[in-house]
Write an enzyme that holds these catalytic residues in place. Structure first.
Site, PDB file in Angstrom:
ATOM      1  N   GLU A   1     -20.154  -2.614   1.352  1.00 56.32           N
ATOM      2  CA  GLU A   1     -19.738  -3.503   0.600  1.00 56.32           C
ATOM      3  C   GLU A   1     -19.841  -4.814   0.951  1.00 56.32           C
ATOM      4  O   GLU A   1     -19.530  -5.373   1.865  1.00 56.32           O
ATOM      5  CB  GLU A   1     -18.133  -3.182   0.859  1.00 56.32           C
TER       6      GLU A   1
ATOM      7  N   SER B   1      -5.622   0.052   5.783  1.00 57.61           N
ATOM      8  CA  SER B   1      -6.934  -1.055   5.370  1.00 57.61           C
ATOM      9  C   SER B   1      -6.958  -1.999   6.139  1.00 57.61           C
ATOM     10  O   SER B   1      -5.836  -2.554   6.476  1.00 57.61           O
ATOM     11  CB  SER B   1      -6.301  -1.335   3.834  1.00 57.61           C
TER      12      SER B   1
ATOM     13  N   VAL C   1      -6.021   7.500  -3.010  1.00 58.47           N
ATOM     14  CA  VAL C   1      -5.379   6.247  -2.517  1.00 58.47           C
ATOM     15  C   VAL C   1      -5.527   5.914  -1.042  1.00 58.47           C
ATOM     16  O   VAL C   1      -5.236   6.828  -0.569  1.00 58.47           O
ATOM     17  CB  VAL C   1      -3.564   6.339  -2.903  1.00 58.47           C
TER      18      VAL C   1
ATOM     19  N   ASP D   1     -12.306 -10.351   0.794  1.00 55.39           N
ATOM     20  CA  ASP D   1     -13.128 -10.029  -0.274  1.00 55.39           C
ATOM     21  C   ASP D   1     -13.808 -11.292  -0.833  1.00 55.39           C
ATOM     22  O   ASP D   1     -13.025 -12.056  -1.465  1.00 55.39           O
ATOM     23  CB  ASP D   1     -12.702  -9.063  -1.303  1.00 55.39           C
TER      24      ASP D   1
ATOM     25  N   GLN E   1       0.966  -1.021  -0.121  1.00 58.90           N
ATOM     26  CA  GLN E   1       0.036   0.183   0.018  1.00 58.90           C
ATOM     27  C   GLN E   1       0.822   1.248  -0.126  1.00 58.90           C
ATOM     28  O   GLN E   1       0.487   2.243  -0.535  1.00 58.90           O
ATOM     29  CB  GLN E   1      -0.977  -0.090   1.233  1.00 58.90           C
TER      30      GLN E   1
ATOM     31  N   HIS F   1     -17.154  -7.627   1.475  1.00 59.86           N
ATOM     32  CA  HIS F   1     -16.115  -7.730   2.271  1.00 59.86           C
ATOM     33  C   HIS F   1     -16.322  -8.188   3.542  1.00 59.86           C
ATOM     34  O   HIS F   1     -17.290  -7.501   4.418  1.00 59.86           O
ATOM     35  CB  HIS F   1     -15.537  -6.185   2.365  1.00 59.86           C
TER      36      HIS F   1
HETATM   37 ZN   LIG Z   1     -12.135  -5.529   1.033  1.00 63.47          ZN
END
Ligand SMILES: [Zn+2]
Length: 266
Positions: free
Chosen positions: A234, A176, A170, A185, A150, A237
């Site tokens: 999401e 994260s 970003v 995911d 990252q 996720h």
């Molecule tokens: Zn994710």
């Protein structure tokens, strides 16, 4: 008006899964009403049980230190680590990363994102096997993501457009949840192996939302909780938190942030 507000907010939010704005998962406009809450009947949820399920040992809470104005988690291997835009990780690398024995959306490549921490990997294998029994074919699309990966992406963008601008596009290194090795995911044939909000209405997404807690996973960024999680909905996720916390979070329809607002440190 409501739609506009949602669209405005969505534009501001980088998804929890993307390395950068360019890497954002495909989206759909479909805004079907949310299905009724999937609360289970808990006939025996007496006061005593409710009280005890809301008690949590101190070691499961974030211990943080302020570094350059950011709250950095000092106990990152905690299975309940709360990682978000407020509490971030340092250059933590989990020690127990393994490759779960499941189907991957990118085939059999042995790459960083195919790894998870051992307890999460085992739980994912169990969950995928149970789904298969119910006729639901799941694929893991992304697991662990390192701080250094990252950081490389972030630094490259910063050099191009400056740090302030880079933060818009970003994810900041350490922010994260994928860096914990506890987030996965998940996708399917029906999604063309992409990460789409449509999944929430497909049988795969519905199955996951309803059953993941039994394997210790929670839907980390639910619909209508964007202002709490600071991330878009999401449906793909899932975050491993262990069966006990997952059951409580599911029962109350909470996010991980709300869970920590309600539990009492013992
Ligand atoms: Zn994710």
């Amino acid at each position: 008006m409501k739609h506009f507000m949602y669209a405005g907010l969505a534009a501001l939010l980088l998804t929890g899964c993307s390395l950068s704005a360019q890497d954002q998962p495909a989206k759909t406009d479909q805004q079907k009403p949310q299905s009724a809450s999937q609360k289970k009947n808990t006939a025996d949820s007496g006061d005593k049980k409710s009280a005890s399920e809301l008690q949590l040992a101190a070691r499961y809470f974030n211990k943080t230190k302020t570094v350059e104005g950011k709250q950095v988690i000092q106990n990152p291997s905690n299975i309940l680590a709360l990682v978000n835009k407020t509490y971030i990780l340092g250059d933590y690398v989990p020690k127990d990363l393994v490759r779960p024995n499941v189907q991957f959306s990118f085939g059999d490549q042995d790459i960083e994102k195919s790894y998870l921490r051992k307890p999460a990997a085992q739980a994912l294998e169990e969950m995928f096997a149970a789904a298969k029994q119910d006729g639901i074919d799941l694929f893991m699309a992304s697991g662990y993501r390192s701080y250094s990966r990252q950081k490389n992406v972030f630094d490259a963008e910063s050099q191009k457009v400056g740090e302030e601008q880079a933060e818009q596009a970003v994810a900041i290194p350490g922010q994260s949840e994928h860096q914990t090795g506890l987030a996965a995911d998940i996708t399917s044939h029906a999604e063309n192996f992409l990460l789409t909000q449509k999944m929430g209405e497909d049988k795969e997404g519905i199955w996951l939302a309803k059953n993941a807690h039994q394997y210790g996973f929670i839907l980390r960024y639910p619909k209508n909780k964007e202002r709490i999680t600071k991330y878009e909905y999401e449906p793909w996720h899932f975050r491993y938190v262990g069966k006990k916390a997952a059951a409580v979070i599911y029962k109350h329809g909470w996010t991980l942030e709300e869970y920590f607002q309600h539990v009492k440190k013992i």
